[in-house]
Design an enzyme around this catalytic site. Structure first.
Site, PDB file in Angstrom:
ATOM      1  N   ASP A  62      -3.302   4.441  -2.351  1.00  0.00           N
ATOM      2  CA  ASP A  62      -4.509   4.951  -1.478  1.00  0.00           C
ATOM      3  C   ASP A  62      -4.939   6.393  -2.091  1.00  0.00           C
ATOM      4  O   ASP A  62      -4.096   7.257  -2.345  1.00  0.00           O
ATOM      5  CB  ASP A  62      -4.031   5.059  -0.258  1.00  0.00           C
ATOM      6  CG  ASP A  62      -5.481   5.087   0.762  1.00  0.00           C
ATOM      7  OD1 ASP A  62      -5.992   4.452   0.906  1.00  0.00           O
ATOM      8  OD2 ASP A  62      -5.088   6.299   1.393  1.00  0.00           O
TER       9      ASP A  62
ATOM     10  N   HIS B 214     -11.377  -3.750   2.727  1.00  0.00           N
ATOM     11  CA  HIS B 214     -11.290  -3.407   3.992  1.00  0.00           C
ATOM     12  C   HIS B 214     -11.747  -2.133   4.239  1.00  0.00           C
ATOM     13  O   HIS B 214     -12.356  -1.855   5.572  1.00  0.00           O
ATOM     14  CB  HIS B 214      -9.797  -3.223   4.187  1.00  0.00           C
ATOM     15  CG  HIS B 214      -9.216  -1.892   3.531  1.00  0.00           C
ATOM     16  ND1 HIS B 214      -9.014  -1.886   2.255  1.00  0.00           N
ATOM     17  CD2 HIS B 214      -8.849  -0.662   3.982  1.00  0.00           C
ATOM     18  CE1 HIS B 214      -8.408  -0.819   2.022  1.00  0.00           C
ATOM     19  NE2 HIS B 214      -8.403  -0.057   3.100  1.00  0.00           N
ATOM     20  N   ASP B 215     -12.401  -1.377   3.143  1.00  0.00           N
ATOM     21  CA  ASP B 215     -13.317  -0.218   3.503  1.00  0.00           C
ATOM     22  C   ASP B 215     -14.772  -0.584   3.025  1.00  0.00           C
ATOM     23  O   ASP B 215     -15.494   0.193   3.224  1.00  0.00           O
ATOM     24  CB  ASP B 215     -12.623   1.018   2.492  1.00  0.00           C
ATOM     25  CG  ASP B 215     -11.601   1.668   3.059  1.00  0.00           C
ATOM     26  OD1 ASP B 215     -11.309   1.581   3.997  1.00  0.00           O
ATOM     27  OD2 ASP B 215     -10.758   2.060   2.143  1.00  0.00           O
TER      28      ASP B 215
ATOM     29  N   GLU C 243      -6.316   3.711  -6.003  1.00  0.00           N
ATOM     30  CA  GLU C 243      -7.809   3.857  -5.495  1.00  0.00           C
ATOM     31  C   GLU C 243      -8.158   5.307  -6.084  1.00  0.00           C
ATOM     32  O   GLU C 243      -7.747   6.425  -5.634  1.00  0.00           O
ATOM     33  CB  GLU C 243      -7.867   3.946  -3.839  1.00  0.00           C
ATOM     34  CG  GLU C 243      -9.220   3.965  -3.333  1.00  0.00           C
ATOM     35  CD  GLU C 243      -9.340   4.123  -1.877  1.00  0.00           C
ATOM     36  OE1 GLU C 243      -9.903   3.728  -1.100  1.00  0.00           O
ATOM     37  OE2 GLU C 243      -8.106   4.645  -1.285  1.00  0.00           O
TER      38      GLU C 243
ATOM     39  N   ASP D 188       0.923  -1.339  -0.109  1.00  0.00           N
ATOM     40  CA  ASP D 188      -0.033  -0.033   0.069  1.00  0.00           C
ATOM     41  C   ASP D 188       0.860   1.159   0.129  1.00  0.00           C
ATOM     42  O   ASP D 188       1.824   1.271   0.771  1.00  0.00           O
ATOM     43  CB  ASP D 188      -0.896  -0.016   1.323  1.00  0.00           C
ATOM     44  CG  ASP D 188      -2.383   0.141   1.018  1.00  0.00           C
ATOM     45  OD1 ASP D 188      -2.647   1.164   0.230  1.00  0.00           O
ATOM     46  OD2 ASP D 188      -3.166  -0.778   1.476  1.00  0.00           O
TER      47      ASP D 188
END
Length: 562
Positions: free
Chosen positions: A199, A329-330, A256, A98
């Protein structure tokens, strides 16, 4: 489109805090992951995406990084991380990390320096502005509730934080900051990693004037997305990043990208654009969001899911590559959200997996998805850990909303749904830890766990394994055209994937009721072969008309007529 290893891959996402705990402190760690590498190899995945394991005060579970080149003590050491990388590579798997560079932690050395004085050499690494008549510089709201600005008494100015106030936004206008980021990326790539998941990467460029959404407004917060999503210099920055770093390595990148359309996505992932390989878009993740956003839950409609997927499949066709996911995870668990996590638990989990693994793009499996893990309903807000959820709860309570209604939104959409510990066995705490887990285990772990899934040849796990194997054999799953079938049907999602060599027919019943599939008359074929299905189905059955069972999924290979 050019063949690339990342197009032929299946990615498995690990949220390290919740995957496997090796030392009994209740927190998943790197040695825990290492102990489960054979499991990942058995599943057949090619790439592991590891959520942040960097040093962090943990305000937003590791997405607030205080040192980009150090490992959080909760997770282990750099030596443990190196052992993990070697273990993956020895098994023929790759590792992507990440990259969180829209913001850092307020405990990062850069920010500690930045807030000391207005003339500090690190001041311009972040976005500082004076207030206006005792108010914040503008009316932008944070993704995590409240204002996107925090007043700092030391220098009597405000800093921008689009997320938590402990996550100040980095100032990408500053070339020195950009160079620091690129040097850090090279440091990890030179250690041998195989790419980055970036991210909120489409937020790194802000409109320089930082205008208010509503001119002259300072009393309420508004989502200022028009001024920081896909900002004026974002493509310049990413092309510079590609030139300086990414192009020098054989890696995969996925960004993302909140709020992107297919047209905008093509700018990020176009084969000739020299930016990223893929983006995660959110259009499908907003399919059950009402006019007031994520927490304003409305029922999703299959027609919307079909429309969104068709749009992304067609509009990126021959231009760029899709990423395929229904949870992470979100997000809440896809089985609870889009399937049936009770009566048709196994059938609907397999049906949803069939969708993800037969579209154009790279499929992402989120840990536990492959055994059918579900959403959780904790009894009270005290059991929840996620900062976004806790902030929303307090904000809505203060606005007079009743507790039951707020909790219902959390049950449906809360990020902790995807963060409960991985369910390895029916042992205490699902075999995740010998201690007290940092967040409670889903009570259904005795029925849903890896140990049980491995022993059952009809399990969701074994179905995923077969889907992954099919992608390796049939090029058509990745490199081919998309044609929607039965577009007006509100129960069946069906489509054809075709290239010069072969055709796949995918038929999915998205409901708990029987449904009738009828094949378009113009589709001609010599014979059909059933490649995979989640119920027993006769090979001899006439596929021009099929009575589908609840949540039934079938994939046929059609031999074209000469």
């Amino acid at each position: 489109m050019a063949k690339q290893w990342w197009k032929d891959s299946v990615v498995y996402q690990i949220y390290p805090r919740s995957f496997m705990d090796s030392n009994g402190d209740g927190i998943g760690d790197l040695k825990g992951i290492i102990s489960k590498l054979d499991y990942l190899q058995t599943l057949g995945v090619d790439v592991v995406w590891l959520c942040p394991v960097y040093e962090s005060p943990n305000d937003d579970n590791g997405y607030d990084i205080s040192n980009y080149q150090s490992i959080m003590k909760d997770f282990g050491t750099l030596a443990d991380w190196e052992e993990l990388l070697k273990g993956l590579h020895d098994r023929g798997m790759k590792l992507i990390m990440d990259l969180v560079v829209n913001h850092s932690s307020d405990e990062h050395a850069w920010f500690v320096e930045s807030r000391k004085s207005k003339d500090n050499e690190y001041r311009d690494y972040y976005i500082w502005r004076p207030g206006q008549d005792g108010h914040a510089p503008n009316d932008w709201g944070s993704f995590f509730s409240g204002s996107a600005w925090q007043y700092d008494e030391q220098t009597e100015e405000y800093f921008l934080h689009l997320f938590s106030k402990k996550q100040p936004d980095l100032n990408w206008e500053n070339p020195k900051l950009r160079q620091e980021v690129y040097d850090m990326m090279k440091w990890w790539l030179d250690k041998g990693i195989d790419g980055f998941r970036m991210d909120v990467i489409n937020l790194i460029s802000k409109v320089p004037e930082l205008p208010s959404v509503v001119e002259g407004n300072h009393d309420s917060y508004h989502f200022g997305g028009d001024y920081f999503m896909n900002g004026p210099r974002v493509h310049e920055y990413l092309q510079e990043m590609n030139r300086e770093v990414l192009s020098k390595y054989d890696i995969m990148t996925v960004g993302e990208a909140i709020g992107v359309t297919p047209e905008e996505a093509a700018l990020y992932v176009g084969e000739e654009r020299n930016e990223l390989n893929m983006v995660f878009h959110f259009e499908l993740m907003d399919v059950d969001s009402g006019e007031h956003g994520k927490w304003d839950v409305k029922p999703w409609k299959l027609s919307d899911i079909k429309r969104i997927i068709k749009k992304w499949q067609l509009e990126l066709q021959d231009k760029g590559w899709n990423s395929l996911y229904l949870n992470n995870h979100d997000q809440p668990r896809m089985l609870s959200r889009f399937g049936n996590d009770t009566v048709y638990h196994k059938e609907s989990a397999k049906m949803l997996a069939t969708l993800l693994h037969t579209l154009q793009g790279t499929p992402y499996i989120y840990q536990g998805e492959e055994i059918g893990m579900t959403n959780v309903k904790f009894a009270s807000i005290e059991e929840y850990k996620d900062i976004e959820t806790l902030n929303m709860y307090q904000e809505q309570l203060a606005a007079g909303k009743d507790v039951d209604s707020i909790m219902n939104s959390i049950y449906v959409k809360g990020r902790d749904n995807g963060r409960t510990p991985m369910q390895w066995s029916s042992d205490r705490h699902a075999g995740f830890t010998k201690g007290m887990p940092w967040i409670s285990v889903n009570p259904n772990y005795e029925q849903i766990n890896v140990e049980q899934a491995l022993q059952d040849p009809e399990s969701i796990f074994h179905y995923y394994k077969k889907l992954i194997e099919l992608r390796k054999v049939h090029n058509v799953t990745g490199y081919s055209n998309y044609r929607a079938l039965m577009e007006d049907n509100d129960r069946i999602f069906a489509y054809i994937r075709s290239n010069n060599e072969e055709q796949l027919l995918v038929i999915l019943n998205f409901t708990g009721e029987p449904a009738s599939f009828v094949l378009d008359e113009d589709i001609r074929y010599q014979r059909n072969t059933l490649l995979i299905s989640n119920y027993d189905a006769a090979e001899s059955e006439d596929i021009r008309h099929i009575e589908l069972r609840p949540y039934e999924a079938r994939v046929y290979k059609l031999l074209k007529k000469q």
